[in-house]
Scaffold this active site. Structure first.
Site, mmCIF file in Angstrom:
data_model
loop_
_atom_site.group_PDB
_atom_site.id
_atom_site.type_symbol
_atom_site.label_atom_id
_atom_site.label_comp_id
_atom_site.label_asym_id
_atom_site.label_seq_id
_atom_site.Cartn_x
_atom_site.Cartn_y
_atom_site.Cartn_z
ATOM 1 N N SER A 44 16.687 54.222 0.951
ATOM 2 C CA SER A 44 16.167 55.568 1.869
ATOM 3 C C SER A 44 17.059 56.402 1.904
ATOM 4 C CB SER A 44 15.000 55.372 2.218
ATOM 5 O OG SER A 44 14.504 56.504 2.798
ATOM 6 N N HIS A 60 -6.878 36.589 -8.761
ATOM 7 C CA HIS A 60 -7.557 37.795 -8.065
ATOM 8 C C HIS A 60 -6.759 38.180 -7.402
ATOM 9 C CE1 HIS A 60 -11.027 36.842 -10.061
ATOM 10 N NE2 HIS A 60 -10.986 35.416 -9.401
ATOM 11 N N GLU A 102 11.244 47.961 -10.786
ATOM 12 C CA GLU A 102 9.772 49.209 -10.458
ATOM 13 C C GLU A 102 10.467 49.802 -11.828
ATOM 14 O OE1 GLU A 102 9.154 51.450 -6.275
ATOM 15 O OE2 GLU A 102 10.883 50.197 -6.317
ATOM 16 N N LYS A 117 14.878 50.614 5.244
ATOM 17 C CA LYS A 117 14.143 50.927 4.155
ATOM 18 C C LYS A 117 15.410 49.217 2.964
ATOM 19 C CE LYS A 117 11.229 52.452 1.575
ATOM 20 N NZ LYS A 117 10.046 52.057 0.954
#
Ligand code: ARG
Length: 461
Positions: free
Chosen positions: A277, A156, A290, A283
């Protein structure tokens, strides 16, 4: 270009309809397979005496020169041809004259396209298989490095029990090994030759289908000519296998994305597989993972598209089936690209063992072991479970870990507790004690590593 099939109709198709009907802008990928199939077909035609030896030699010469010129870039594939089959045949006839017009004897584009796509997908399937093997190897090596690294295992997405990084990674090896099995299984049914099915009913010529099949490396021929031109099961099977590969890569990507966040910091991806970024200088984004997660949707879509195209098609060939190619080409190209970036991303990923260990220290993931401690000393498991639940609740209220509770306090919960409890609930002990086969204990993880290594040895290409 004049239509080869201008016969009953004039062949004057409107420009819009012609473009709509044409498949050459995507089936041109199969030029090599088309030519290879034609070479074997022509050889068979001459062997059984349907065309002469001289005609065969002319055809073979012509086809070889067409192939050579496409490869060298001297010949560009003319996109005004309807499809790759028409283009190759027209170019052959342009080069060698009348002999070229005999190539299509005892054959139809229906069995020709069925053949070309099988040949093409056989190659792609083996390429995907090779990439899978390399990925399994990269993950296995990373697992080997991570044998001693203790991290929290989750259910979970809540910290559950301590495991090793190796154990976690090896789960992915098992998934990908099943994927290899699925490709092998699909290949068994893919690798039969449809050529000689002709339009749908076979032919009046004395062809030798087995000879062509053997020459093209097939295990045999498709036994029913109607099925031979109608079957695209292997496309669905491969797309389903690809969809599962993507699902596995997507789950792994999700974990890598989580693990490389500041919240986890369990791994550091190599700069080469991240981006920055344009506005936030701090970043470091896991874009590759992704994108793999995102591209999974495309491959599922390709599978659905093919299933839907085939649903409700009457036997035998229908033009709907031309839609099979863009879907399966997209699926295989997507899987291949994803695997190609995934392999080095994993190979260069750096596990951050200390952060994993620190995370494992929080979250009471040794609570099961504390309950087991009481159970092994005579308390029924349910009672022990309740007692430990109470201890955990009190620890949360007091902001303490199980290791920080003094023995005198433990004794207030149960007389059974003794000094040795601290050794039993240390994270290393929790891992070491899980000796059941397949579990996270060191011996079990070594067995799993051996299992994967053995698979790799047997499947090395
Ligand atoms: N381009 C076609 C396809 O991909 C080739 C087969 C055409 N056959 C036909 N009878 N029109 O399916």
């Amino acid at each position: 270009m004049e239509k080869m099939w201008a016969g009953r109709t004039s062949g004057d198709v409107s420009k819009i309809a012609d473009d709509f009907n044409s498949s050459i802008h995507f089936d041109k990928k199969m030029y090599k397979q088309d030519i290879r199939g034609s070479l074997e077909h022509a050889l068979m035609l001459s062997t059984v005496g349907i065309i002469s030896r001289e005609e065969y030699l002319k055809i073979a010469d012509g086809l070889t020169s067409v192939l050579r010129d496409i490869e060298s870039g001297e010949l560009t594939i003319d996109e005004s041809a309807e499809d790759i089959h028409m283009f190759v045949e027209a170019e052959l006839t342009r080069r060698i004259g009348d002999a070229g017009k005999k190539l299509h004897t005892a054959r139809s584009r229906n069995d020709q396209v069925a053949l070309d796509l099988r040949l093409y997908m056989r190659e792609r399937c083996l390429a995907v298989r090779g990439l899978l093997i390399s990925l399994i190897e990269a993950i296995k090596d990373k697992a080997y490095e991570g044998r001693e690294l203790v991290m929290p295992g989750y259910t979970h997405l809540q910290r559950a029990q301590p495991i090793t990084f190796a154990h976690h990674l090896l789960a992915y090896c098992m998934m990908l090994m099943r994927d290899v099995g699925r490709l092998d299984d699909a290949l068994l049914r893919l690798n039969v030759s449809p050529l000689g099915s002709c339009a749908l009913a076979g032919t009046t010529y004395p062809t030798n289908r087995d000879m062509v099949a053997a020459g093209l490396g097939f295990d045999g021929i498709m036994m029913n000519s109607i099925d031979g031109v109608s079957d695209r099961d292997y496309c669905v099977e491969l797309e389903a296998a690809f969809a599962l590969i993507m699902m596995h890569l997507s789950r792994f990507s999700e974990e890598i994305i989580l693990w490389s966040s500041w919240e986890f910091k369990f791994v550091e991806l190599d700069d080469a597989y991240t981006t920055g970024s344009s506005i936030m200088p701090q970043k470091k984004n896991p874009d590759m993972a992704e994108l793999v997660r995102g591209k999974t949707g495309r491959v599922y879509g390709d599978l659905m598209a093919t299933l839907t195209v085939l649903k409700g098609l009457p036997l035998a060939y229908n033009k709907d089936m031309q839609e099979d190619k863009e879907a399966i080409f997209d699926a295989t190209e997507t899987v291949e690209k994803c695997l190609e970036v995934f392999i080095p991303m994993i190979a260069t990923m750096r596990p951050l063992g200390e952060n994993m260990y620190n995370a494992a220290c929080r979250g009471f993931i040794n609570a099961t072991d504390l309950a087991d401690y009481l159970t092994k000393r005579g308390l029924p498991f349910r009672t022990a479970y309740k007692t430990v639940g109470q201890i955990v609740a009190d620890c949360i209220a007091a902001g303490k870990t199980l290791e920080e509770v003094p023995l005198s306090k433990y004794r207030e919960y149960s007389e059974i507790f003794d000094d040795d409890l601290y050794g039993e609930i240390s994270l290393r002990a929790c891992v070491e004690k899980r000796i059941s086969r397949g579990g996270t204990g060191y011996a079990s993880v070594n067995e799993q590593l051996g299992y994967v290594e053995n698979f790799l040895k047997e499947n090395k290409i």
